[in-house]
Design a protein around this motif. Structure first.
Motif, PDB file in Angstrom:
ATOM      1  N   ASP A 111      37.796  43.277  47.241  1.00 30.46           N
ATOM      2  CA  ASP A 111      36.741  42.838  46.338  1.00 30.46           C
ATOM      3  C   ASP A 111      37.286  41.816  45.339  1.00 30.46           C
ATOM      4  O   ASP A 111      36.582  40.890  44.936  1.00 30.46           O
ATOM      5  CB  ASP A 111      36.129  44.040  45.612  1.00 30.46           C
ATOM      6  N   GLU A 112      38.549  41.974  44.977  1.00 33.17           N
ATOM      7  CA  GLU A 112      39.190  41.038  44.040  1.00 33.17           C
ATOM      8  C   GLU A 112      39.194  39.618  44.609  1.00 33.17           C
ATOM      9  O   GLU A 112      38.883  38.657  43.905  1.00 33.17           O
ATOM     10  CB  GLU A 112      40.621  41.497  43.746  1.00 33.17           C
ATOM     11  N   THR A 113      39.543  39.482  45.885  1.00 23.25           N
ATOM     12  CA  THR A 113      39.557  38.165  46.513  1.00 23.25           C
ATOM     13  C   THR A 113      38.154  37.586  46.586  1.00 23.25           C
ATOM     14  O   THR A 113      37.938  36.415  46.274  1.00 23.25           O
ATOM     15  CB  THR A 113      40.177  38.247  47.918  1.00 23.25           C
ATOM     16  N   ARG A 114      37.178  38.403  46.977  1.00 21.51           N
ATOM     17  CA  ARG A 114      35.792  37.933  47.053  1.00 21.51           C
ATOM     18  C   ARG A 114      35.321  37.438  45.692  1.00 21.51           C
ATOM     19  O   ARG A 114      34.774  36.346  45.565  1.00 21.51           O
ATOM     20  CB  ARG A 114      34.878  39.061  47.557  1.00 21.51           C
ATOM     21  N   ARG A 115      35.583  38.229  44.662  1.00 16.43           N
ATOM     22  CA  ARG A 115      35.166  37.835  43.306  1.00 16.43           C
ATOM     23  C   ARG A 115      35.869  36.552  42.857  1.00 16.43           C
ATOM     24  O   ARG A 115      35.249  35.686  42.247  1.00 16.43           O
ATOM     25  CB  ARG A 115      35.445  38.954  42.316  1.00 16.43           C
ATOM     26  N   ARG A 116      37.150  36.433  43.155  1.00 17.18           N
ATOM     27  CA  ARG A 116      37.905  35.235  42.761  1.00 17.18           C
ATOM     28  C   ARG A 116      37.323  34.001  43.445  1.00 17.18           C
ATOM     29  O   ARG A 116      37.122  32.958  42.812  1.00 17.18           O
ATOM     30  CB  ARG A 116      39.383  35.399  43.108  1.00 17.18           C
ATOM     31  N   LEU A 117      37.025  34.111  44.746  1.00 20.20           N
ATOM     32  CA  LEU A 117      36.475  32.971  45.481  1.00 20.20           C
ATOM     33  C   LEU A 117      35.096  32.576  44.939  1.00 20.20           C
ATOM     34  O   LEU A 117      34.796  31.390  44.791  1.00 20.20           O
ATOM     35  CB  LEU A 117      36.398  33.278  46.974  1.00 20.20           C
ATOM     36  N   LEU A 118      34.277  33.567  44.635  1.00 18.70           N
ATOM     37  CA  LEU A 118      32.961  33.270  44.072  1.00 18.70           C
ATOM     38  C   LEU A 118      33.083  32.637  42.697  1.00 18.70           C
ATOM     39  O   LEU A 118      32.366  31.685  42.371  1.00 18.70           O
ATOM     40  CB  LEU A 118      32.109  34.544  44.019  1.00 18.70           C
ATOM     41  N   LYS A 119      34.017  33.135  41.900  1.00 25.35           N
ATOM     42  CA  LYS A 119      34.230  32.571  40.558  1.00 25.35           C
ATOM     43  C   LYS A 119      34.750  31.132  40.651  1.00 25.35           C
ATOM     44  O   LYS A 119      34.403  30.281  39.829  1.00 25.35           O
ATOM     45  CB  LYS A 119      35.216  33.442  39.776  1.00 25.35           C
ATOM     46  N   THR A 120      35.559  30.858  41.668  1.00 22.15           N
ATOM     47  CA  THR A 120      36.090  29.513  41.873  1.00 22.15           C
ATOM     48  C   THR A 120      34.990  28.539  42.266  1.00 22.15           C
ATOM     49  O   THR A 120      35.087  27.352  42.000  1.00 22.15           O
ATOM     50  CB  THR A 120      37.188  29.527  42.960  1.00 22.15           C
ATOM     51  N   GLY A 121      33.935  29.056  42.896  1.00 23.55           N
ATOM     52  CA  GLY A 121      32.829  28.174  43.267  1.00 23.55           C
ATOM     53  C   GLY A 121      32.347  28.320  44.693  1.00 23.55           C
ATOM     54  O   GLY A 121      31.482  27.554  45.129  1.00 23.55           O
ATOM     55  N   ALA A 122      32.878  29.279  45.443  1.00 22.69           N
ATOM     56  CA  ALA A 122      32.351  29.535  46.784  1.00 22.69           C
ATOM     57  C   ALA A 122      30.940  30.088  46.641  1.00 22.69           C
ATOM     58  O   ALA A 122      30.640  30.809  45.695  1.00 22.69           O
ATOM     59  CB  ALA A 122      33.238  30.524  47.530  1.00 22.69           C
ATOM     60  N   ASP A 123      30.078  29.736  47.569  1.00 28.00           N
ATOM     61  CA  ASP A 123      28.703  30.230  47.542  1.00 28.00           C
ATOM     62  C   ASP A 123      28.562  31.540  48.298  1.00 28.00           C
ATOM     63  O   ASP A 123      27.685  32.341  47.991  1.00 28.00           O
ATOM     64  CB  ASP A 123      27.761  29.189  48.165  1.00 28.00           C
ATOM     65  N   LEU A 124      29.413  31.724  49.279  1.00 27.13           N
ATOM     66  CA  LEU A 124      29.329  32.894  50.133  1.00 27.13           C
ATOM     67  C   LEU A 124      30.716  33.186  50.678  1.00 27.13           C
ATOM     68  O   LEU A 124      31.459  32.262  51.004  1.00 27.13           O
ATOM     69  CB  LEU A 124      28.349  32.611  51.273  1.00 27.13           C
ATOM     70  N   VAL A 125      31.066  34.460  50.759  1.00 27.00           N
ATOM     71  CA  VAL A 125      32.363  34.869  51.303  1.00 27.00           C
ATOM     72  C   VAL A 125      32.098  35.803  52.473  1.00 27.00           C
ATOM     73  O   VAL A 125      31.400  36.809  52.327  1.00 27.00           O
ATOM     74  CB  VAL A 125      33.223  35.579  50.235  1.00 27.00           C
TER      75      VAL A 125
END
Length: 150
Positions: A111-125
């Motif tokens: 979940d940490e990686t998913r949250r980091r990617l979304l915070k960085t600007g990914a729209d979907l993981v």
């Protein structure tokens, strides 16, 4: 921000309804087999796909033509999607461009990686392995958002 729910990453996900056909998708994937499979899934769904095998090549491809969606692996030999997305979002902000939808596919299910990617600007993981229905549903969700924003 859209994020994959845990049940969307299974191969037995609900079959996708038809995504808007003819989207231009820039695919970032360094593994030849994964690239071939993802490209075939997307093209069979009616989309136009350009392949980039590194983040440097993704950046070059963006300079040549703007896609509707970027679908990229989280890690390739020249880095991770975090740096690529950060750079993309900085460029968009500096040029006052609309944010380009970015879908990241990762083997890291934390979940940490998913949250980091979304915070960085990914729209979907999405989590690997992402089967055909998962990929088509992701494109559908992001494609619907593109239509609504138009």
């Amino acid at each position: 921000v859209i994020s994959a729910e845990p049940d969307e990453t299974r191969d037995n996900a609900e079959p996708a309804t038809a995504a808007p056909a003819g989207l231009s998708i820039l695919l970032g994937e360094d593994d030849p087999v994964n690239a071939m499979i993802s490209q075939a899934i997307l093209e069979k769904a009616g989309h136009h796909v350009r392949l980039a095998t590194s983040f440097a090549k993704l950046t070059e491809a963006l300079a040549e033509a703007t896609p509707d969606i970027i679908l990229t692996d989280n890690h390739m030999p020249d880095g991770s999607s975090d740096a690529f997305i950060s750079q993309l979002r900085d460029i968009e902000q500096n040029t006052q461009s609309k944010p380009m939808p970015v879908i990241v596919v990762t083997a890291d299910t934390s979940d940490e990686t998913r949250r980091r990617l979304l915070k960085t600007g990914a729209d979907l993981v999405l989590h690997k392995p992402a089967g055909p229905d998962v990929i088509k549903n992701a494109i559908l969700r992001v494609g619907e958002r593109l239509i609504c924003a138009a």
